[in-house]
Design a protein around this motif. Structure first.
Motif, mmCIF file in Angstrom:
data_model
loop_
_atom_site.group_PDB
_atom_site.id
_atom_site.type_symbol
_atom_site.label_atom_id
_atom_site.label_comp_id
_atom_site.label_asym_id
_atom_site.label_seq_id
_atom_site.Cartn_x
_atom_site.Cartn_y
_atom_site.Cartn_z
ATOM 1 N N THR A 72 0.747 -1.152 -0.072
ATOM 2 C CA THR A 72 -0.134 0.027 -0.008
ATOM 3 C C THR A 72 0.795 1.289 -0.124
ATOM 4 O OG1 THR A 72 -1.673 -1.357 1.245
ATOM 5 C CG2 THR A 72 -1.859 1.079 1.059
ATOM 6 N N PRO A 73 0.529 2.215 -0.810
ATOM 7 C CA PRO A 73 1.448 3.527 -0.871
ATOM 8 C C PRO A 73 0.832 4.243 0.286
ATOM 9 C CG PRO A 73 -0.480 3.569 -2.568
ATOM 10 C CD PRO A 73 -0.316 2.004 -2.092
ATOM 11 N N SER A 74 1.752 5.051 0.729
ATOM 12 C CA SER A 74 1.694 5.760 1.767
ATOM 13 C C SER A 74 0.992 7.253 1.134
ATOM 14 C CB SER A 74 2.917 6.169 2.535
ATOM 15 O OG SER A 74 2.605 7.225 3.844
ATOM 16 N N ILE A 75 -0.123 7.571 1.565
ATOM 17 C CA ILE A 75 -1.058 8.577 0.783
ATOM 18 C C ILE A 75 -1.406 9.590 1.916
ATOM 19 C CG2 ILE A 75 -2.997 9.381 -0.584
ATOM 20 C CD1 ILE A 75 -2.761 6.723 -1.774
ATOM 21 N N MET A 76 -1.035 10.788 1.829
ATOM 22 C CA MET A 76 -1.649 12.023 2.803
ATOM 23 C C MET A 76 -2.708 12.757 1.808
ATOM 24 S SD MET A 76 -1.297 14.018 5.506
ATOM 25 C CE MET A 76 0.392 13.681 6.205
ATOM 26 N N TYR A 117 -3.425 1.807 6.249
ATOM 27 C CA TYR A 117 -3.718 3.045 6.793
ATOM 28 C C TYR A 117 -3.355 4.267 5.904
ATOM 29 C CZ TYR A 117 -4.649 1.581 11.557
ATOM 30 O OH TYR A 117 -5.291 0.994 12.795
ATOM 31 N N PHE A 118 -4.125 5.500 6.126
ATOM 32 C CA PHE A 118 -3.888 6.646 5.121
ATOM 33 C C PHE A 118 -3.620 7.801 6.315
ATOM 34 C CE2 PHE A 118 -5.886 3.488 2.500
ATOM 35 C CZ PHE A 118 -4.812 3.319 1.452
ATOM 36 N N ALA A 119 -3.583 9.021 5.467
ATOM 37 C CA ALA A 119 -3.486 10.042 6.457
ATOM 38 C C ALA A 119 -4.425 11.247 5.905
ATOM 39 C CB ALA A 119 -2.077 10.599 7.022
#
Length: 124
Positions: A72-76, A117-119
């Motif tokens: 999963t990419p870390s996406i803000m 998880y995403f932010a």
């Protein structure tokens, strides 16, 4: 020259459950839901966004390209009303972390239908 991010590929175990999460819980629109032979892609995005998320079948992509990274990419994400979004997600039973103060602003994380998880960061 690259001038913007067009799409983010998100490899998921269940495209329908992921589509439901992003549209029903997060309020994204369906841009496309198409099938071409054995391949299906579901493209979703916030209304009017320049960047979309394409939900691809993790199993299908792994078969087509075994060496491909499927994490999963870390996406803000950005929100101009963090408190309202936070409360809305809680009301929709989305697992959210605490709102914290970071050097760049207030932020919280949330979990999608597959426990990724995403932010979200407050941007006014």
């Amino acid at each position: 020259m690259i001038n913007k991010i067009g799409q983010v590929m998100l490899y998921v175990n269940n495209q329908d459950a992921s589509k439901d999460f992003w549209t029903e819980k997060m309020g994204f629109e369906i841009i496309a839901d198409e099938t071409n032979g054995p391949m299906r892609w579901v493209e979703v995005a916030p209304k009017g966004a320049a960047t979309s998320i394409v939900l691809h079948s993790k199993e299908f992509v792994a078969k087509m390209n075994p060496e491909m990274y499927l994490g999963t990419p870390s996406i803000m994400y950005f929100s101009d009303n963090l408190d309202a979004l936070y409360k809305d997600l809680q009301n929709k039973n989305v697992k959210v972390g605490d709102i914290v103060e970071a050097p760049f602003g207030r932020v919280f994380n949330f979990e999608d239908a597959e426990e990724n998880y995403f932010a979200v960061c407050e941007k006014k």
